[in-house]
Write an enzyme that holds these catalytic residues in place. Structure first.
Site, short mmCIF file in Angstrom:
data_model
loop_
_atom_site.label_atom_id
_atom_site.label_comp_id
_atom_site.label_asym_id
_atom_site.label_seq_id
_atom_site.Cartn_x
_atom_site.Cartn_y
_atom_site.Cartn_z
N HIS A 65 -27.15 104.86 -74.83
CA HIS A 65 -27.15 106.21 -74.30
C HIS A 65 -25.80 106.87 -74.52
O HIS A 65 -24.79 106.19 -74.72
CB HIS A 65 -27.48 106.23 -72.81
CG HIS A 65 -26.53 105.41 -71.98
ND1 HIS A 65 -26.62 104.05 -71.86
CD2 HIS A 65 -25.48 105.77 -71.21
CE1 HIS A 65 -25.67 103.60 -71.07
NE2 HIS A 65 -24.95 104.63 -70.67
N CYS A 211 -19.95 104.06 -64.23
CA CYS A 211 -19.79 103.57 -65.60
C CYS A 211 -19.23 104.70 -66.45
O CYS A 211 -19.19 105.86 -66.01
CB CYS A 211 -21.13 103.07 -66.16
SG CYS A 211 -22.33 104.37 -66.51
#
Length: 709
Positions: A65, A211
């Protein structure tokens, strides 16, 4: 999520054998629907995110992603691989692959939906239903939440999975805020967490997950911790610091918590809120893969009474976290922290090196090498005389150079102890200059200053005195201690060591000088602007950071700059002579690499190294070693610490110097072309379009596809 994934974005027979090929196959479907405007640019962004941290998860899941300017709207593509594709998970290849594409400026609502999918992936029933889906439309509908997964009505923990998350328009705010409110209500009878009467309440944990991208791992880690907490009878409340921002946990919830879990790969925002509690600090993937262990660790710490330092004991607003700790990853060892402390000082010093060195070099270029003997411009300055301007430039550069060692020491201490480390660091660095201890003295002064401040901060201080600690007590005591150590204890030995190193450099000649040049060339090209590169560069600039640098020091500076120019120039040349070996994004980067390499900016080769490190980096190192060795052999000298070809007039033996650079560039270019020409093209889905038919552009992407060695 209906507009994010359709049947056209699903491939239930994904045949890619590498993660790059899998991402390309799914991305081609996005391109066909107009969701991605530049395939190669988007894949480069996916690869850059993958380089930060593998996106494979235990349980056979891969979630490549990224956020990219080449994405027109938030999009999700799904592929199911019978053979599996390695995305770096500990338990093996992934058979369920989700490619998540978010625009660079995606709004909160879309990011919330993507985060909801990330939470769904932690539901075993959901993933089992995807593995058994019979057609693309059914799989897309399942992901959109239009069809319930098998056993959806089963009692237990399945009730908190992805569909529940999709119902809220506020997404992340609703998720965090609702849990916080519930926890606040439960803590109302007794906020201390140690009720003396009635049934024992469960252990309470607050957690933060984050993250680098803030789309997938952040929310999967939160879901994993919450599920593990329910299984173990522990109350877990999670604050997700994702791309859509974050909603702070209720202070009452934090106050009532018995322990803290920080699962992050970027700095935790407002970390000081959790100070003074048993804390487990780890990476985000640990919370996904082993949440039960983390809960056990924090319970053990609570049982032992092991807590973090209170926020008031550390620098203001930092919660005891130094700049290095706030910007680094969790679980770092002492060696890693030491390297980052040193790099903190070097990074602040380099601008002084560049500015001062170039000003000095310009002074020499205009006024000749005798300009260092000119009187002060305060006493003699004639507006119409070139020599006066040369003297002005030289003297300004000399003043800038005088800051090098104090800045180095001050910001090493800053990296260790935050702002309280600046005063003793600068004082120690200035003393290092006074006693002729040079850069070695600055390194020692910085480390000692940081250690002294950290030691002072560990001393218990009455609350009445804490207000004057950062502005009076810590600067006073630390400066006195560091000054004593530098003047009386370690200053002379370090000065002797600095003098010995200088004499050794001045004595280098012949084969020894050539070998040193080759070594410095290898270091400059090893990590392209990283720590090893900076060590070589700092070593070179240390030698010329004086009014009258030695000939050997100037040779070393010349070799270092020449070697640092090789990688970007070689990549630019390679993309010019054999463009078919590179994708469109790399060819475009090659154009910029001409300017970056000519300007001595080694980072211009980083995009190429990131895409194909095992071919680009060794080739660059060989070329850099050749250039460094030849520069030393030719006796080229350089007084300026930066500038690339724009300071060629200041170089001794400029023609041979350019020959050395050209030789290294040609060697690296040849090696890159040969190694890239020998690799096998990627096969599989990259040869097909989204609809399964032949894609006329497939041969070119296949040949250009980066290969994981």
């Amino acid at each position: 999520m209906s507009d994010m994934i359709t049947a056209d974005l699903v491939d239930l027979d994904l045949s890619a054998d590498t993660k790059e090929a899998a991402a390309r196959a799914l991305a081609q479907r996005m391109v066909a629907l107009g969701r991605v405007t530049d395939l190669e640019g988007f894949l480069a962004d996916v690869a850059a995110r993958e380089a930060q941290m593998p996106t494979g998860l235990d349980g056979g899941i891969g979630i490549p992603h990224c956020r990219s300017e080449h994405v027109t709207e938030p999009t999700l593509a799904f592929g199911r691989s019978a053979a599996g594709v390695d995305f770096g998970a500990a338990d093996g290849p992934a058979d369920l692959i989700f490619l998540i594409a978010a625009p660079a400026g995606a709004d909160d609502a879309h990011l919330t939906i993507l985060s909801s999918l990330a939470r769904q992936l932690m539901n075993a029933e959901f993933t089992a239903a995807l593995r058994s889906a019979g057609d693309a439309a059914a799989a897309a509908a399942l992901i959109r939440g239009e069809e319930p997964a098998p056993a959806e009505d089963a009692p237990g923990e399945t009730g908190d999975t992805g569909e529940t998350e999709d119902t809220g328009e506020t997404g992340e705010t609703a998720d965090t805020g609702a849990v916080s409110a519930a926890a606040s209500a439960e803590t109302a009878p007794g906020s201390t967490g140690q009720d003396s009467g009635g049934p024992a309440r469960p252990f309470r944990i607050v957690a933060v997950t984050s993250c680098p991208t803030g789309i997938a791992h952040t929310y999967m880690a939160a879901e994993s911790l919450e599920n593990a907490g329910r299984e173990e009878g522990v109350e877990v409340v999670v604050e997700t610091q994702g791309s859509a921002g974050f909603t702070r946990l209720d202070p009452a919830v934090i106050a009532a918590a018995d322990g803290v879990i920080l699962a992050h790969d970027v700095a935790v925002r407002e970390k000081d809120r959790f100070a003074g509690k048993p804390t487990v600090d780890t990476g985000v993937k640990a919370a996904i893969n082993r949440p039960g262990e983390l809960i056990g660790e924090v319970r053990d710490k609570a049982a032992r009474g092991e807590v973090t330092a209170a926020a008031a004991d550390g620098p203001a607003g930092s919660g005891g976290a130094t700049p290095v700790e706030r910007g680094g990853e969790s679980g770092e060892g002492y060696g890693t922290k030491l390297r980052k402390w040193l790099m903190s000082g070097v990074s602040y010093m380099v601008p002084f090196v560049a500015a001062g060195g170039l000003l000095i070099a310009l002074g020499f270029a205009i006024g000749g090498y005798e300009i260092n003997k000119a009187p002060s411009v305060m006493d003699h300055f004639v507006w119409t005389q070139a020599d006066s301007w040369a003297a002005l430039l030289f003297q300004i550069g000399g003043v800038a150079f005088a800051f090098l060692v104090p800045v180095l020491a001050g910001y090493i201490a800053y990296g260790m102890a935050d702002r309280p480390g600046l005063v003793p660091g600068f004082v120690g660095g200035s003393i290092a200059l006074t006693i002729n201890a040079g850069f070695l003295g600055g390194l020692a002064a910085g480390l000692i200053s940081g250690a002294v401040v950290l030691a002072i901060q560990r001393v218990p201080i009455p609350k009445a005195l804490r207000g004057i600690m950062p502005v009076v007590v810590i600067p006073l005591v630390s400066a006195a201690v560091v000054g004593f150590l530098m003047f009386v204890v370690i200053g002379k030995p370090i000065a002797s060591a600095q003098e010995g190193m200088t004499d050794w450099l001045n004595g280098l000649s012949g084969a020894n000088a050539v070998l040193l040049g080759a070594l410095l060339g290898l270091m400059m090209c090893f990590d392209l602007g990283g720590p090893v590169n900076k060590v070589a560069y700092t070593f070179a600039t240390a030698g010329i950071a004086v009014a009258s640098p030695s000939d050997s020091a100037m040779k070393i500076m010349a070799a270092v700059m020449a070697a640092g120019m090789v990688p970007p120039l070689a990549m630019a040349l390679a993309t010019t002579v054999r463009g078919r070996l590179f994708n469109a994004a790399e060819r475009e980067n090659g154009k910029a690499a001409w300017v970056l390499g000519a300007s001595f900016i080694s980072e211009g080769a980083i995009p190429f190294a990131a895409a194909d490190p095992l071919r680009v980096i060794p080739s660059s190192m060989v070329g850099g070693a050749v250039t460094g060795a030849l520069s030393m052999a030719f006796g080229a000298t350089l007084r300026a610490p930066h500038g690339g070809i724009f300071v060629v007039p200041l170089i001794g033996n400029p023609l041979l110097y350019l020959v050395a650079i050209a030789a290294g560039v040609c060697v690296t270019t040849a090696l890159v072309i040969v190694l890239k020409g020998l690799r096998k093209p990627v096969t599989g889905t990259s040869a097909q379009g989204p609809g399964g038919g032949a894609d006329p552009s497939a041969p070119t992407p296949g040949a250009k596809q980066p290969v994981a060695a």
